[in-house]
Every structure is written in C-alpha cells, then in structure tokens.
Design an enzyme around this catalytic site. Structure first.
Site, PDB file in Angstrom:
ATOM      1  N   HIS A 281      33.903   1.637  -0.367  1.00 35.05           N
ATOM      2  CA  HIS A 281      32.547   1.154  -0.663  1.00 35.05           C
ATOM      3  C   HIS A 281      32.624  -0.187  -1.386  1.00 35.05           C
ATOM      4  CE1 HIS A 281      28.311   2.258  -2.464  1.00 35.05           C
ATOM      5  NE2 HIS A 281      28.416   0.952  -2.256  1.00 35.05           N
TER       6      HIS A 281
ATOM      7  N   LEU B 214      31.104  -7.307   0.941  1.00 33.44           N
ATOM      8  CA  LEU B 214      31.800  -8.580   1.159  1.00 33.44           C
ATOM      9  C   LEU B 214      30.824  -9.719   1.443  1.00 33.44           C
ATOM     10  CD1 LEU B 214      34.922  -7.414   3.239  1.00 33.44           C
ATOM     11  CD2 LEU B 214      34.743  -7.819   0.775  1.00 33.44           C
ATOM     12  N   ARG B 215      29.542  -9.369   1.681  1.00 32.93           N
ATOM     13  CA  ARG B 215      28.422 -10.331   1.740  1.00 32.93           C
ATOM     14  C   ARG B 215      28.369 -11.228   2.960  1.00 32.93           C
ATOM     15  NH1 ARG B 215      25.682  -7.324  -1.726  1.00 32.93           N
ATOM     16  NH2 ARG B 215      26.143  -7.688  -3.923  1.00 32.93           N
TER      17      ARG B 215
ATOM     18  N   ASN C 151      24.699  -4.169   4.123  1.00 29.88           N
ATOM     19  CA  ASN C 151      23.540  -4.942   3.649  1.00 29.88           C
ATOM     20  C   ASN C 151      23.823  -6.448   3.590  1.00 29.88           C
ATOM     21  OD1 ASN C 151      25.212  -4.646   1.406  1.00 29.88           O
ATOM     22  ND2 ASN C 151      23.550  -4.351  -0.051  1.00 29.88           N
TER      23      ASN C 151
ATOM     24  N   HIS D  56      28.517   6.472  -5.157  1.00 33.07           N
ATOM     25  CA  HIS D  56      28.358   6.101  -6.577  1.00 33.07           C
ATOM     26  C   HIS D  56      27.591   7.109  -7.439  1.00 33.07           C
ATOM     27  CE1 HIS D  56      24.695   4.465  -4.875  1.00 33.07           C
ATOM     28  NE2 HIS D  56      25.253   3.364  -4.443  1.00 33.07           N
TER      29      HIS D  56
ATOM     30  N   ASN E 201      23.105  -0.556  -9.895  1.00 34.49           N
ATOM     31  CA  ASN E 201      22.327   0.511  -9.284  1.00 34.49           C
ATOM     32  C   ASN E 201      23.239   1.536  -8.624  1.00 34.49           C
ATOM     33  OD1 ASN E 201      19.717   1.167  -9.206  1.00 34.49           O
ATOM     34  ND2 ASN E 201      19.243   0.125  -7.286  1.00 34.49           N
TER      35      ASN E 201
ATOM     36  N   ASP F 259      32.350  -0.097  -5.308  1.00 31.74           N
ATOM     37  CA  ASP F 259      31.011  -0.680  -5.179  1.00 31.74           C
ATOM     38  C   ASP F 259      31.025  -2.152  -5.618  1.00 31.74           C
ATOM     39  OD1 ASP F 259      28.374  -0.974  -4.503  1.00 31.74           O
ATOM     40  OD2 ASP F 259      27.580   0.282  -6.110  1.00 31.74           O
TER      41      ASP F 259
HETATM   42  O1  DOR Z   1      24.125  -2.403  -7.907  1.00 32.52           O
HETATM   43  C1  DOR Z   1      24.139  -2.356  -6.696  1.00 32.52           C
HETATM   44  N1  DOR Z   1      24.416  -3.461  -5.964  1.00 32.52           N
HETATM   45  N2  DOR Z   1      23.898  -1.197  -6.076  1.00 32.52           N
HETATM   46  C2  DOR Z   1      23.741  -1.117  -4.740  1.00 32.52           C
HETATM   47  O2  DOR Z   1      23.518  -0.039  -4.239  1.00 32.52           O
HETATM   48  C3  DOR Z   1      23.821  -2.329  -3.907  1.00 32.52           C
HETATM   49  C4  DOR Z   1      24.631  -3.373  -4.565  1.00 32.52           C
HETATM   50  C5  DOR Z   1      24.476  -4.716  -3.933  1.00 32.52           C
HETATM   51  O3  DOR Z   1      24.522  -4.809  -2.710  1.00 32.52           O
HETATM   52  O4  DOR Z   1      24.368  -5.697  -4.671  1.00 32.52           O
HETATM   53 ZN    ZN Z   2      24.673   1.876  -3.311  1.00 33.50          ZN
END
Ligand code: DOR
Ligand code: ZN
Length: 426
Positions: free
Chosen positions: A61, A64-65, A95, A234, A280, A307
């Site tokens: 999890h 890498l953006r 995402n 998470h 989050n 994460d």
């Molecule tokens: O803190 C978080 N950042 N929780 C997530 O579920 C997504 C992540 C993000 O993509 O920045």
């Molecule tokens: Zn998440």
C-alpha cells in the site's frame, strides 16, 4: 552469469523459520543458496558482518502519484525512496490522475517503472470504481490482464455497500483481492484528527473512531456473507483490531494491515498543529497504538504497509484544516517499526520481518518476501544498531511530509538489491 555473495550477516527469513549467521548466494537474479558457509570465488562478495540480511521488504500500500501528481512524487523518485527504505516490491494505489481504472493506465505505470524506476518491482493496484467515484465498476478484468494485483478505491471508501458487494464478486472472478479503505465519511463529518480529549483541547474537529470501525464491520460482513475474501487497509483503532480478530476467529476470509505511523505516533503529536501529523485515518490514542501492536503480535493484523503518501510542501505548509492528508513513509518505515516493536520488546526481529515481507507478499500473491532457494534475489542489508535522525531534506522521496522529523530511531538500511542488482547503497 552474475553472482552475489552476501557474507557473514544475520539472515532472517521467517518463511523458512530461519534466524542465524549465514552466507547468502544470489545467482542470475535468484536465491541460489543460504548456508553457514558458502564458497563462491567467482561471485561479487559483500561483507554483511554486524548487519541483518532480510528478504527485500514488501509494501502492499503506497502512493507513487504518477501519472498526474508528479509534483508530489513520480515513479522515479518514489521507487528510489522505496529502495532507500529497504523495499524491493511496492504496490501503488489507483488515486492518480487519471485514476488507474483501466488497462491503459495500469500498463503505463508498469512501463514507466521499467523505464525510469530504481529497479524496485512496482505492482499497480487498480480502482474498484471508475474515477474512484463509487458509481460504476472499473475495468477489473482488463486491469488484471495489464498487471494489476488487486483493486482498491483507497483514498476513498466504497460508499455503497451494494457496490462493494458487486466488486467483491466481480474481483473474485479474476482472483483479485479487494483492499478496503474502511471509513464512513458521513461519520467522519469533516473531522481532521481523532475525536477525543486532544481534539477538544486543540479546538480541531474530531473524527470518531466509530467512522472507521463501522466501516470495518460493514466491509467484513459484506464479504463474509458472500464467502469472499477482503483486506482492510490502514487499521488504526483498538475496535477495528478486535473486529478483525473476531472475524478471523469465526473463519471469515479477512486480512488486514496497519501502518508504521499508527505504531509510532498518537494524536498527542497533533498538539503543535503540525500539518504533517494529518493523515487518514488519523493518528489515534496510546491505547489504540498499543492495540495495533498487540494485533500484529497475535496475528489479528497480518502485515505492515507504509501508506507512503507524499505531498508537496505547499499542500502541507497551510493551516491544519486545509492541509493534505498523508505521510511520506518509505524511508522511515523500517526504523519506526524496529524501534517501537522490536527494541520495545513487543515483537521478535523475526516476527517484525514476517509482517514486512512474506506476510504482505502472501496477501497479494506476490513473488518475493522470502529467501527460499529459487525465490527472487531481493534482499536488504540493515544495520540494526545504527541510530539516526530523520531529516526529510535527505529523503529520496519528493514528499518531505513527515511528523517524525528530528527524531532519532534505530535501524538503518545500508544496501538494497533487486534480483541481485544493487538499487540502493549508502
Ligand atoms: O492520508 C492519506 N493519504 N490517506 C489516504 O487514504 C490517502 C492518502 C493519499 O493519497 O494522500
Ligand atoms: Zn487509504
């Protein structure tokens, strides 16, 4: 024929119940031998005296953006950061922009990893729903064919129980696990930190732990009713850990991860309104932190995933309410866990290594995570006694967003190899 001989280290390979002084030989990219003494005069030798020799860490999890948010991170910088953190396999969430919800994006991520990556293996995770908007299932079969290893709308929960049910059925048809970001956003109701004494004192809107726990319960029950498997991302609260423990006890096919920051920090860290503590789900209380550790110790939680969520400084150097959520996690993950789990005597070294290698690999069916003969020659050398100070200016990641800045932790990644080739060395 390329040969790498790692000599004289303490080899820990939980999949084979191995923890002892051994040499390790990697030949043509694969583990060729692990034994007390290996003679291979034609091999390139590396002295690992005083170091841990572990299977390369596996992260199921991370973010890498790329494509789309290269100002936060890209596949080149993200995989360099992974290598610096000792990771040899990483699974990146969907995402991005565009969202990884079709084969073209999945294929792009893999190609880009091959073109500009550090050598660390990159496994894309496809979206559950198109655009992560929860309305229509993504092209799950096509993404699987293009190399996706799981599906998840992570960053957002799948809001509709009906949609999650469809996804569990459909993804199972392609033998892909569904990874759930389990949070009820109606219940979160704009909360930016854990709801409790701290949020009250700081005057920040809190998110009740029930927002996570209600979603964890729902996601498990929907999967259980179908007899399908589900993975909870998470986990951050004591109640979630207990829900998962109970579900496992009655035979539900559930797996779960927590992240290093939930093991190393609490909502008390928000006291200075540092936006880098915003994540989050949010950092919880000491009781939750200890419950997550206990969950890893007794197997209620299967693994640790970073994460890794890099953000640009401009998205963090703002007031708490406006800050992006997430922590840049690759380069501190091992040290946080070694310090707070092993040095603190909650887990043995072997137990921690299991939760960062073969256990996560098993959840997604990835190669690696072990030093069995014939396994990928992915290995990390770590100095378990080295204390170091977190300095994000020295991160390989573009994301300098860490609440752990300036703190001292124990356990320093020295060298990382993928298929016997160096991808990181200090
Ligand atoms: O803190 C978080 N950042 N929780 C997530 O579920 C997504 C992540 C993000 O993509 O920045
Ligand atoms: Zn998440």
């Amino acid at each position: 024929m390329s040969k790498l001989l790692v000599r004289g280290g303490r080899v820990i390979d939980p999949a084979n119940n191995l923890d002892g002084a051994c040499d390790l030989l990697i030949e043509d990219g694969l583990v060729a031998a692990v034994a007390e003494r290996i003679d291979a005069p034609d091999a390139q030798a590396v002295d690992a005296a005083g170091l841990l020799v572990l299977p390369g860490l596996v992260d199921i999890h991370c973010h890498l953006r790329e494509p789309g948010y290269e100002y936060k991170e890209d596949i080149a910088s993200g995989t360099r950061a992974a290598a610096a953190g000792g990771f040899t396999s990483v699974c990146c969430m969907a995402n991005t922009h565009p969202v990884n919800d079709c084969a073209a994006v999945t294929a792009f991520i893999r190609q880009q990893a091959g073109r500009v990556g550090s050598g660390v293996r990159v496994y894309p995770i496809g979206a559950v729903t198109k655009g992560l908007d929860g309305a229509e299932l993504a092209e799950i079969g096509e993404m699987k064919a293009a190399g996706a290893v799981a599906v998840s709308d992570d960053g957002r929960p799948v809001r509709s129980g009906r949609m999650l049910r469809l996804a569990l059925q459909y993804a199972d048809y392609f033998d892909l696990p569904v990874l759930c970001h389990s949070e009820d956003m109606d219940l979160v109701d704009g909360g930016v930190m854990n709801e409790g004494e701290m949020s009250t004192r700081l005057g920040l809107r809190g998110a009740t732990r029930a927002a996570e726990e209600a979603a964890v319960a729902r996601d498990i029950l929907i999967a259980e009713a179908l007899g399908k498997r589900v993975h909870i991302c998470h986990v951050s609260t004591q109640g979630s850990v207990q829900l998962i423990r109970d579900a496992k006890a009655r035979g539900a096919r559930v797996t779960a991860e927590t992240a290093p920051h939930y093991l190393a920090a609490t909502d008390a860290w928000v006291a200075q309104y540092d936006p880098n503590t915003r994540v989050n789900p949010p950092l919880r209380t000491e009781q939750d932190r200890l419950a997550c550790i206990a969950g890893l110790a007794d197997g209620a939680l299967d693994c640790i995933a970073t994460d890794h969520a890099p953000h640009h400084a401009d998205e963090k150097k703002v007031e708490y309410l406006l800050a992006a959520s997430g922590i840049s996690g690759f380069e501190t993950a091992f040290a946080l866990c070694w310090t707070h789990l092993v040095e603190a005597s909650y887990l043995t070294p072997g137990e921690l290594v299991r939760r960062m290698t073969c256990a996560p690999a098993a959840i997604l069916g990835l190669p690696g995570g072990t030093l069995s003969v014939g396994a990928p020659g992915d290995v990390v050398l770590i100095d378990p006694a080295k204390r170091w100070v977190v300095d994000p200016a020295r991160f390989q990641s573009k994301g300098k967003n860490t609440p752990f800045v300036g703190n001292t932790y124990t356990g320093c990644v020295r060298r990382t190899y993928v298929a016997g080739r160096p991808v990181w060395g200090d």
